[in-house]
Design an enzyme around this catalytic site. Structure first.
Site, PDB file in Angstrom:
ATOM      1  N   CYS A   1       0.828  -1.207   0.000  1.00 23.22           N
ATOM      2  CA  CYS A   1       0.000   0.000   0.000  1.00 23.22           C
ATOM      3  C   CYS A   1       0.869   1.266   0.000  1.00 23.22           C
ATOM      4  CB  CYS A   1      -0.968  -0.033   1.169  1.00 23.22           C
ATOM      5  SG  CYS A   1      -2.385   1.076   0.931  1.00 23.22           S
TER       6      CYS A   1
ATOM      7  N   ASN B   1      -7.351  -0.159   0.538  1.00 23.21           N
ATOM      8  CA  ASN B   1      -7.606   1.080   1.265  1.00 23.21           C
ATOM      9  C   ASN B   1      -6.535   2.087   0.896  1.00 23.21           C
ATOM     10  OD1 ASN B   1      -8.130   3.150   3.050  1.00 23.21           O
ATOM     11  ND2 ASN B   1      -7.301   2.088   4.827  1.00 23.21           N
TER      12      ASN B   1
ATOM     13  N   GLY C   1      -5.945   6.167  -1.216  1.00 20.66           N
ATOM     14  CA  GLY C   1      -6.477   7.315  -1.936  1.00 20.66           C
ATOM     15  C   GLY C   1      -5.538   7.846  -2.987  1.00 20.66           C
ATOM     16  N   TYR C   2      -4.328   7.248  -3.085  1.00 17.68           N
ATOM     17  CA  TYR C   2      -3.319   7.658  -4.071  1.00 17.68           C
ATOM     18  C   TYR C   2      -2.899   6.441  -4.882  1.00 17.68           C
ATOM     19  CZ  TYR C   2      -2.956  12.064  -1.542  1.00 17.68           C
ATOM     20  OH  TYR C   2      -3.239  13.274  -0.962  1.00 17.68           O
TER      21      TYR C   2
ATOM     22  N   HIS D   1      -3.909  -5.119  -0.066  1.00 15.39           N
ATOM     23  CA  HIS D   1      -3.516  -5.691   1.224  1.00 15.39           C
ATOM     24  C   HIS D   1      -3.577  -7.216   1.193  1.00 15.39           C
ATOM     25  CE1 HIS D   1      -3.311  -2.006   3.732  1.00 15.39           C
ATOM     26  NE2 HIS D   1      -4.103  -1.542   2.783  1.00 15.39           N
TER      27      HIS D   1
ATOM     28  N   GLU E   1      -2.573  -9.158   3.419  1.00 16.16           N
ATOM     29  CA  GLU E   1      -2.905  -9.653   4.760  1.00 16.16           C
ATOM     30  C   GLU E   1      -4.404  -9.552   5.038  1.00 16.16           C
ATOM     31  OE1 GLU E   1      -2.882  -5.290   5.379  1.00 16.16           O
ATOM     32  OE2 GLU E   1      -1.784  -6.701   4.138  1.00 16.16           O
TER      33      GLU E   1
END
Length: 372
Positions: A246, A288, A290-291, A331, A333
């Protein structure tokens, strides 16, 4: 508590407050997960954000002791359609409202979350505030337009003191940019000897620990605000295997000369399809962020695009052409979400073992040459 959510674009949503009775200002985003609200609330990557849940019923299985992704939540607030006051689950220990009161968090319910999500999809992520119902809306909107949001989210959620999660396997240094406990769980499950360090550590300090691998964690905010990360990563490239998740993925891109940009409304939820370009396989992933990495900017780097999002074709994975380094935007995980991509931790273990064997072979060859 009669409350209302006001956006900087002028939209107003009336509802009922829950948790602590206080005004909450933050970036308003939406998450498409049907479950996993406890993990979401405790995910440090949501630092400074007010999250709208698109699924209408939230809190129906309560809060339990096992599903946290951090010790203290960093989320600013939560927006739901219907808040469940009577959870039904054998692990339930408290209601969502009780948890919010205990942690001094605030939320708002009885909001038309579908309408709010449509606004965010149309206008993009915006600032918003949850206030008492009698606040003057025009004044609040003007204040929102002139109020800036913090840019030091990573520093606020990263550990200040290094700590260890001992194991008898490979030694991994986990750089905490806002790491979820799920990453630590996956590493310790594979018997890794993990040392968690602060985001402002230097490459020299990490190399003194003689790690077998480096994990760059997830985290909140704009990757360009993490000023020391490119120097850290460039000081480690080629010297030790690196796996980024991420925010860690984005920071690897920046360190290698790529650029990032802000997505209109981001990817948040446990149901995002991603295509592995090298294996031609699709995984449903938890996301998750936003970029994203600017794909055009990758052409002038030593990075290869390995994954793309099937919803909008944005970048979801990278691999270095010459050094043992790879990363993903999603993600693996999970927590919450599917575990389709969990195998990436096994790939990281294999990468560390191969690199260690190559180093050992090279060292033996040097010793043999020295004898003649």
């Amino acid at each position: 508590m009669n409350k209302k959510l006001i956006l900087e674009t002028g939209e107003v949503f009336h509802g009922q407050g829950f948790g602590a009775d206080q005004d909450i200002l933050g970036e308003v985003v939406f998450n498409t997960g049907m479950t996993g609200y406890q993990e979401l609330i405790s995910d440090p990557s949501y630092c400074g954000q007010i999250v709208c849940m698109t699924y209408p019923l939230i809190g129906n299985y309560g809060i339990n002791r096992d599903d946290y992704e951090s010790i203290e939540p960093a989320i600013k607030g939560l927006i739901v359609k219907e808040l469940c006051d009577f959870p039904s689950n054998f692990r339930n220990q408290m209601t969502l409202d009780e948890f919010f009161r205990n942690k001094n968090l605030s939320g708002i319910s009885e909001i038309d979350t579908r309408r709010l999500t449509r606004v965010l999809r149309d206008k993009g992520v915006v600032k918003g505030i949850i206030v008492n119902a009698d606040e003057d809306e025009s004044t609040v909107v003007q204040n929102l337009k002139t109020t800036g949001l913090p840019t030091d989210q990573v520093a606020s959620v990263s550990t200040e003191t290094p700590y260890a999660s001992p194991g008898r396997g490979l030694k991994v240094v986990l750089v905490d940019f806002g790491s979820k406990l799920g990453i630590l769980r996956e590493l310790t499950h594979r018997e890794c000897d993990v040392i968690v360090v602060s985001q402002d550590i230097t490459a020299e300090e990490i190399l003194l620990m003689k790690p077998d691998g480096i994990m760059l964690s997830n985290g909140p905010g704009d990757p360009e605000d993490v000023k020391g990360a490119p120097a850290l990563i460039n000081g480690l490239l080629g010297k030790v295997p690196i796996f980024g998740i991420c925010l860690g993925h984005q920071l690897i891109g920046l360190a290698c000369g790529a650029k990032t940009f802000k997505l209109k409304f981001g990817h948040r939820g446990g149901n995002h399809p991603v295509l592995d370009l090298e294996k031609n396989k699709v995984a449903i992933t938890s996301q998750n962020h936003g970029y994203a990495i600017d794909q055009e900017s990758l052409r002038s780097t030593d990075l290869i695009e390995t994954h793309i999002a099937l919803n909008d074709r944005t970048n979801e994975g990278l691999r270095h052409k010459f050094h043992p380094c790879f990363s993903v935007q999603y993600h693996p995980e999970a927590s919450p979400g599917p575990e389709d991509a969990n195998y990436l931790f096994d790939d990281f273990i294999s990468l560390m073992k191969d690199f260690k064997n190559q180093e050992s072979t090279a060292k033996n060859q040097e010793q043999e040459h020295a004898q003649f």
